[in-house]
Design an enzyme around this catalytic site. Structure first.
Site, mmCIF file in Angstrom:
data_model
loop_
_atom_site.group_PDB
_atom_site.id
_atom_site.type_symbol
_atom_site.label_atom_id
_atom_site.label_comp_id
_atom_site.label_asym_id
_atom_site.label_seq_id
_atom_site.Cartn_x
_atom_site.Cartn_y
_atom_site.Cartn_z
ATOM 1 C CE LYS A 3 -73.624 -23.821 -47.853
ATOM 2 N NZ LYS A 3 -73.910 -23.778 -46.399
ATOM 3 C CB SER A 32 -81.016 -26.258 -46.723
ATOM 4 O OG SER A 32 -79.692 -25.929 -46.380
ATOM 5 C CD GLU A 91 -71.352 -35.638 -38.995
ATOM 6 O OE1 GLU A 91 -71.787 -35.348 -40.120
ATOM 7 O OE2 GLU A 91 -70.854 -36.731 -38.736
ATOM 8 N N GLY A 131 -77.464 -36.246 -37.285
ATOM 9 C CA GLY A 131 -77.029 -36.620 -38.633
ATOM 10 C C GLY A 131 -75.533 -36.748 -38.726
ATOM 11 C CG ASP A 169 -73.733 -37.458 -43.228
ATOM 12 O OD1 ASP A 169 -74.232 -36.588 -42.498
ATOM 13 O OD2 ASP A 169 -73.060 -37.188 -44.242
ATOM 14 C CB SER A 208 -70.532 -21.523 -40.682
ATOM 15 O OG SER A 208 -71.512 -22.160 -39.898
HETATM 16 C C1 PLP Z 1 -73.835 -24.687 -45.557
HETATM 17 C C2 PLP Z 1 -73.545 -24.328 -44.163
HETATM 18 C C3 PLP Z 1 -72.722 -25.147 -43.362
HETATM 19 C C4 PLP Z 1 -72.149 -26.457 -43.848
HETATM 20 O O1 PLP Z 1 -71.255 -26.268 -44.919
HETATM 21 P P1 PLP Z 1 -70.833 -27.490 -45.867
HETATM 22 O O2 PLP Z 1 -69.952 -26.881 -46.884
HETATM 23 O O3 PLP Z 1 -72.082 -28.061 -46.443
HETATM 24 O O4 PLP Z 1 -70.148 -28.483 -44.991
HETATM 25 C C5 PLP Z 1 -72.432 -24.715 -42.082
HETATM 26 N N1 PLP Z 1 -72.945 -23.559 -41.597
HETATM 27 C C6 PLP Z 1 -73.738 -22.765 -42.322
HETATM 28 C C7 PLP Z 1 -74.264 -21.518 -41.721
HETATM 29 C C8 PLP Z 1 -74.059 -23.113 -43.641
HETATM 30 O O5 PLP Z 1 -74.866 -22.321 -44.360
#
Ligand code: PLP
Length: 328
Positions: free
Chosen positions: A58, A83, A209, A213, A215, A309
């Site tokens: 992010k 979050s 996902e 959830g 969605d 991620s």
């Molecule tokens: C935010 C996040 C996601 C999901 O990313 P989106 O862009 O909302 O789909 C997945 N893994 C981690 C660690 C995140 O912080």
């Protein structure tokens, strides 16, 4: 192929983001695992975004967004609701630009994420994620203080920034048959899918996902954005209620399939990453690997990319999760 003006971002937006992020973002390693290859029959390439600055991809989107503020926006500052990982991304990006950051966070967010956000110098405002509307709260604060709101996924600069993770992966490993990406609000996958389908149109892009959830899966199936109650899952980074207006059309166009995994499968992947690969990855960060290990995606004989991620989970919470799995 992306038609200009039709979708929120195209390949060139991601390429420009990569130039803005050069020298600021970590070029995270691509990890391999002989055991992972053996148990899936595929050749796995893990993009290690848990080793990114702030511990998740992010930072890419947050920095790309703030670096495009004009002088007035920089003078007033930025606000975000998140979050957790987006909060840290905006807090650090704001500090690097020398501007004020206000972050609206759920009061049950992992303590490590709240502390880290404050540690980067941001002002933190807490809310109850099950009863309060964080967007309304965020927009109210933004209006009263003149702050620029940067949402966690539904913003072209955020989506383009997140896509640089895939750009780096393809630059390093070349063509892939399948790219597997964790999916919450869809910022990460819309950037990554845009890159994948432009560079290698035959590369399949799979979103993953949490089962609690699904969605996004429902939204693609019925052709419009489906909103759900905040799902109860250990994947706190993917506890989103709905895809964004900008991310959904890109997912519809560029994502080939969306699958779900259970919390138990996420814990199994956390254990695999820790014991076999010596990697500390948060539950949400394991969505892609969990889909591969559980056989939810057809990958045997393929060259596969998996985005890990993020890695922001309390050590005690991590220990508790992997230990409870052992007792079952
Ligand atoms: C935010 C996040 C996601 C999901 O990313 P989106 O862009 O909302 O789909 C997945 N893994 C981690 C660690 C995140 O912080």
């Amino acid at each position: 192929m992306t038609q200009p003006g039709e979708l929120a971002i195209d390949y060139d937006d991601v390429a420009s983001a990569q130039r803005r992020l050069a020298g600021v973002v970590h070029r995270t390693p691509v990890l391999r695992s002989t055991t992972g290859d053996a148990s899936t029959g595929a050749t796995l390439h893990f993009k290690a975004e848990h080793l990114q600055r702030i511990g998740a991809f992010k930072f890419r989107g947050g920095y790309n967004a703030i670096s495009q503020f004009d002088a007035a926006q920089k003078a007033a500052g930025v606000i975000a609701f998140s979050s957790g990982n987006h909060a840290q991304a905006i807090a650090l990006s704001a500090r690097l630009h020398g501007i004020r950051a206000v972050i609206v966070m759920p009061e049950d967010a992992p303590a490590i994420k709240i502390a880290a956000t404050r540690g980067y110098g941001a002002e933190v405002v807490l809310y109850d994620r099950y009863t309060q509307d964080r967007e309304a709260l965020g927009r109210e604060l933004a209006a009263s203080e003149g702050l620029t709101l940067i949402p966690p996924f539904d913003h072209p600069h955020v989506m383009a920034g997140q896509g640089t993770a895939a750009l780096e992966l393809f630059d390093e490993v070349g063509e892939l048959d399948t790219l597997i990406v964790p999916l919450g609000g869809g910022g990460l996958i819309s950037g990554c899918a845009t890159v994948a389908k432009t560079r290698f149109p035959r590369c399949r892009v799979i979103g993953v996902e949490p089962e609690a959830g699904n969605d996004a899966q429902q939204s693609v199936a019925c052709g419009e954005i489906v909103a759900i109650d905040t799902p109860r899952t250990i994947a706190d980074g993917a506890q989103t209620q709905a895809l964004g207006k900008l991310t959904f059309p890109i997912i519809q166009r560029h994502v080939d399939e969306i699958v779900t995994v259970s919390d138990t499968e996420l814990v199994e992947s956390m254990r695999f990453l820790a014991s076999r690969m010596k990697q500390f990855v948060e539950p949400t960060g394991c969505l892609g690997l969990a889909a591969a290990l559980s056989g939810r995606v057809e990958i045997a004989g393929q060259r596969v990319g998996i985005v890990l991620s993020g890695g922001n989970v309390d050590v005690d919470r991590f220990a508790q999760l992997v230990r409870s799995d052992e007792r079952r």
